[in-house]
Design an enzyme around this catalytic site. Structure first.
Site, PDB file in Angstrom:
ATOM      1  N   GLY A  53       2.235   2.295  -3.103  1.00 49.89           N
ATOM      2  CA  GLY A  53       2.356   2.632  -4.359  1.00 49.89           C
ATOM      3  C   GLY A  53       2.877   1.583  -5.261  1.00 49.89           C
ATOM      4  O   GLY A  53       3.576   1.904  -6.568  1.00 49.89           O
ATOM      5  N   LYS A  70       0.743  -1.216  -0.044  1.00 51.89           N
ATOM      6  CA  LYS A  70      -0.199   0.068  -0.088  1.00 51.89           C
ATOM      7  C   LYS A  70       0.930   1.159  -0.143  1.00 51.89           C
ATOM      8  O   LYS A  70       0.394   2.212   0.375  1.00 51.89           O
ATOM      9  CB  LYS A  70      -1.086  -0.043   1.122  1.00 51.89           C
ATOM     10  CG  LYS A  70      -1.822  -1.251   1.100  1.00 51.89           C
ATOM     11  CD  LYS A  70      -2.555  -1.772  -0.079  1.00 51.89           C
ATOM     12  CE  LYS A  70      -3.687  -0.753  -0.375  1.00 51.89           C
ATOM     13  NZ  LYS A  70      -4.134  -0.986  -1.761  1.00 51.89           N
ATOM     14  N   ASP A  83      -0.561   6.468   6.783  1.00 53.79           N
ATOM     15  CA  ASP A  83      -1.222   6.331   5.603  1.00 53.79           C
ATOM     16  C   ASP A  83      -1.429   5.058   5.016  1.00 53.79           C
ATOM     17  O   ASP A  83      -2.195   4.386   4.518  1.00 53.79           O
ATOM     18  CB  ASP A  83      -0.811   7.336   4.351  1.00 53.79           C
ATOM     19  CG  ASP A  83      -1.175   8.932   4.645  1.00 53.79           C
ATOM     20  OD1 ASP A  83      -2.156   9.205   5.228  1.00 53.79           O
ATOM     21  OD2 ASP A  83      -0.344   9.642   4.515  1.00 53.79           O
ATOM     22  N   VAL A  84      -0.188   4.279   5.074  1.00 52.15           N
ATOM     23  CA  VAL A  84      -0.126   3.043   4.865  1.00 52.15           C
ATOM     24  C   VAL A  84      -1.112   2.029   5.665  1.00 52.15           C
ATOM     25  O   VAL A  84      -1.805   1.095   5.080  1.00 52.15           O
ATOM     26  CB  VAL A  84       1.411   2.458   4.821  1.00 52.15           C
ATOM     27  CG1 VAL A  84       1.381   0.842   4.764  1.00 52.15           C
ATOM     28  CG2 VAL A  84       2.577   3.006   4.029  1.00 52.15           C
ATOM     29  N   HIS A 134       7.372  -7.528  -1.607  1.00 55.94           N
ATOM     30  CA  HIS A 134       7.266  -6.968  -0.531  1.00 55.94           C
ATOM     31  C   HIS A 134       7.979  -7.087   0.668  1.00 55.94           C
ATOM     32  O   HIS A 134       7.865  -7.181   1.847  1.00 55.94           O
ATOM     33  CB  HIS A 134       5.736  -7.288   0.105  1.00 55.94           C
ATOM     34  CG  HIS A 134       4.873  -6.292  -0.730  1.00 55.94           C
ATOM     35  ND1 HIS A 134       4.782  -5.222  -1.246  1.00 55.94           N
ATOM     36  CD2 HIS A 134       3.508  -6.944  -1.228  1.00 55.94           C
ATOM     37  CE1 HIS A 134       3.843  -4.877  -1.839  1.00 55.94           C
ATOM     38  NE2 HIS A 134       3.021  -5.985  -1.690  1.00 55.94           N
ATOM     39  N   PRO A 184       3.823   6.240   7.127  1.00 55.75           N
ATOM     40  CA  PRO A 184       3.445   4.875   7.731  1.00 55.75           C
ATOM     41  C   PRO A 184       1.943   4.872   8.286  1.00 55.75           C
ATOM     42  O   PRO A 184       1.257   3.813   7.895  1.00 55.75           O
ATOM     43  CB  PRO A 184       4.513   4.917   8.801  1.00 55.75           C
ATOM     44  CG  PRO A 184       5.586   5.541   8.451  1.00 55.75           C
ATOM     45  CD  PRO A 184       5.130   6.592   7.561  1.00 55.75           C
ATOM     46  N   ARG A 228       5.803   5.329   1.744  1.00 59.24           N
ATOM     47  CA  ARG A 228       4.720   6.463   1.880  1.00 59.24           C
ATOM     48  C   ARG A 228       4.635   6.603   3.368  1.00 59.24           C
ATOM     49  O   ARG A 228       4.882   5.853   4.277  1.00 59.24           O
ATOM     50  CB  ARG A 228       3.258   5.647   1.466  1.00 59.24           C
ATOM     51  CG  ARG A 228       2.097   6.301   1.471  1.00 59.24           C
ATOM     52  CD  ARG A 228       0.835   5.445   1.124  1.00 59.24           C
ATOM     53  NE  ARG A 228      -0.249   6.432   0.808  1.00 59.24           N
ATOM     54  CZ  ARG A 228      -1.582   5.926   0.692  1.00 59.24           C
ATOM     55  NH1 ARG A 228      -1.640   4.748   0.016  1.00 59.24           N
ATOM     56  NH2 ARG A 228      -2.305   6.670   0.295  1.00 59.24           N
ATOM     57  N   THR A 261       1.504  -1.095  -7.017  1.00 54.61           N
ATOM     58  CA  THR A 261       0.941  -1.199  -8.322  1.00 54.61           C
ATOM     59  C   THR A 261       1.182   0.172  -9.272  1.00 54.61           C
ATOM     60  O   THR A 261       1.343  -0.054 -10.449  1.00 54.61           O
ATOM     61  CB  THR A 261      -0.540  -1.477  -8.169  1.00 54.61           C
ATOM     62  OG1 THR A 261      -0.759  -2.767  -7.636  1.00 54.61           O
ATOM     63  CG2 THR A 261      -1.300  -1.654  -9.576  1.00 54.61           C
ATOM     64  N   TRP A 262       1.183   1.431  -8.565  1.00 51.87           N
ATOM     65  CA  TRP A 262       1.365   2.393  -9.382  1.00 51.87           C
ATOM     66  C   TRP A 262       2.715   2.534 -10.148  1.00 51.87           C
ATOM     67  O   TRP A 262       2.916   2.655 -11.124  1.00 51.87           O
ATOM     68  CB  TRP A 262       1.132   3.706  -8.506  1.00 51.87           C
ATOM     69  CG  TRP A 262       0.930   4.751  -9.100  1.00 51.87           C
ATOM     70  CD1 TRP A 262       0.714   5.217 -10.528  1.00 51.87           C
ATOM     71  CD2 TRP A 262       0.784   6.193  -8.430  1.00 51.87           C
ATOM     72  NE1 TRP A 262       0.573   6.327 -10.571  1.00 51.87           N
ATOM     73  CE2 TRP A 262       0.421   7.243  -9.295  1.00 51.87           C
ATOM     74  CE3 TRP A 262       0.854   6.711  -7.075  1.00 51.87           C
ATOM     75  CZ2 TRP A 262       0.477   8.670  -9.060  1.00 51.87           C
ATOM     76  CZ3 TRP A 262       0.792   7.950  -6.777  1.00 51.87           C
ATOM     77  CH2 TRP A 262       0.769   9.106  -7.603  1.00 51.87           C
TER      78      TRP A 262
END
Length: 297
Positions: free
Chosen positions: A36, A34, A114-115, A91, A112, A110, A38-39
């Site tokens: 980014g 989480k 927000d993750v 990961h 943490p 990111r 995939t982005w």
């Protein structure tokens, strides 16, 4: 050869990388969940193909090597058969991966918190029941955040993304950030200036496209476009794995924790961050280069 840390969790087994001999031009996207992932994988796929309509099909074409739920022989055989430039996902922190001076390692981070908030939503969208132990649907006692703060960086805990695992990822990447083939990116910087992110990744990959085409590639990787075409861009999109492919992208917003975590929660989080990171590293891990902490590779 430096001994690698073994990460073994309900989803992860870093030893699986031993079945995948690296090639000199391999591109490995290395992130906590989480952040980014995939982005960034999509950006890599767009730049390597030069095709705004490229069929990403990330779980097959750019596989998550260390996930235990895919047959290793099949994954390794599929990668070995690829004649184009390969990209893979992990990961696992860099101290658990094979390091080749000729391959490219793209690490994305990111804030943490927000993750953590994004992962809370993610576990409600996937059929992995053991996450309920860490992320109960009705968490009236604050168990989820205590687990986030108390969890170990490795072992069973690592796949539930505790703070210690994020810090292990960051420390491992920072320790290697002086290498020309290791680069750190931040989700907030990607949101602030996606064009600059494309330029930097293109430099790592050695790719170049005409400006009009590059603009189309950037447009394809915009959050709105990826959410709108979630069956194409989400991992295993269109296959019914997730309850909602579109919800995989959710909002892409930061700071959702402000109205959810208590003052005591934030005090405990702050104490852990201050104990493990310098002020400069903490500023970058939370906010990227926009924090005024300078540019970290």
């Amino acid at each position: 050869m430096t001994r690698r840390t073994h990460y073994l969790g309900p989803l992860t087994d870093s030893r699986r990388w031993e079945a995948v001999p690296l090639r000199p031009d391999d591109v490995i996207v290395v992130t906590p969940p989480k952040c980014g992932t995939t982005w960034m994988q999509t950006i890599v796929a767009l730049l390597l193909s030069g095709d705004p309509e490229v069929e990403t099909e990330l779980s097959i074409r750019m596989p998550w090597v260390d996930i235990r739920h895919r047959d290793l022989a099949e994954v390794a055989g599929r990668l070995d058969a690829m004649t184009h430039r390969r990209s893979m996902k992990s990961h696992t922190p860099l101290d658990g991966l094979p390091l080749d001076d000729r391959a490219q390692y793209i690490c994305v981070f990111r804030h943490p918190l927000d993750v953590h908030m994004s992962f809370r939503k993610h576990v409600r969208n996937i059929p992995v029941p053991w996450f309920e132990d860490w992320y109960p649907e009705n968490d009236t006692g604050g168990r989820t955040f205590r687990s986030f703060l108390d969890g170990a960086p490795d072992g069973f805990d690592c796949d539930a993304v505790p703070l210690a695992h994020i810090l292990r990822h960051y420390g491992s990447a920072r320790a290697l950030a002086d290498r020309p083939n290791v680069a750190l990116f931040h989700y907030a910087d990607m949101k602030r200036d996606l064009a600059a992110t494309f330029e930097r990744v293109a430099g790592m990959l050695g790719t170049s496209h005409p400006a009009p085409l590059t603009a189309r590639l950037i447009g394809a990787a915009s959050f709105d476009n990826m959410k709108r075409n979630a069956a194409r861009f989400a991992p295993s999109g269109g296959k019914g794995f997730m309850k909602s492919d579109s919800d995989f992208f959710h909002r892409g917003a930061n700071g959702q924790w402000h109205s959810i975590l208590s003052d005591d929660d934030l005090a405990a989080y702050n104490a852990m961050m201050e104990a493990h990171l310098s002020p400069e590293d903490r500023a970058w891990l939370e906010h990227g280069s926009g924090a005024g902490s300078g540019h970290l590779r």
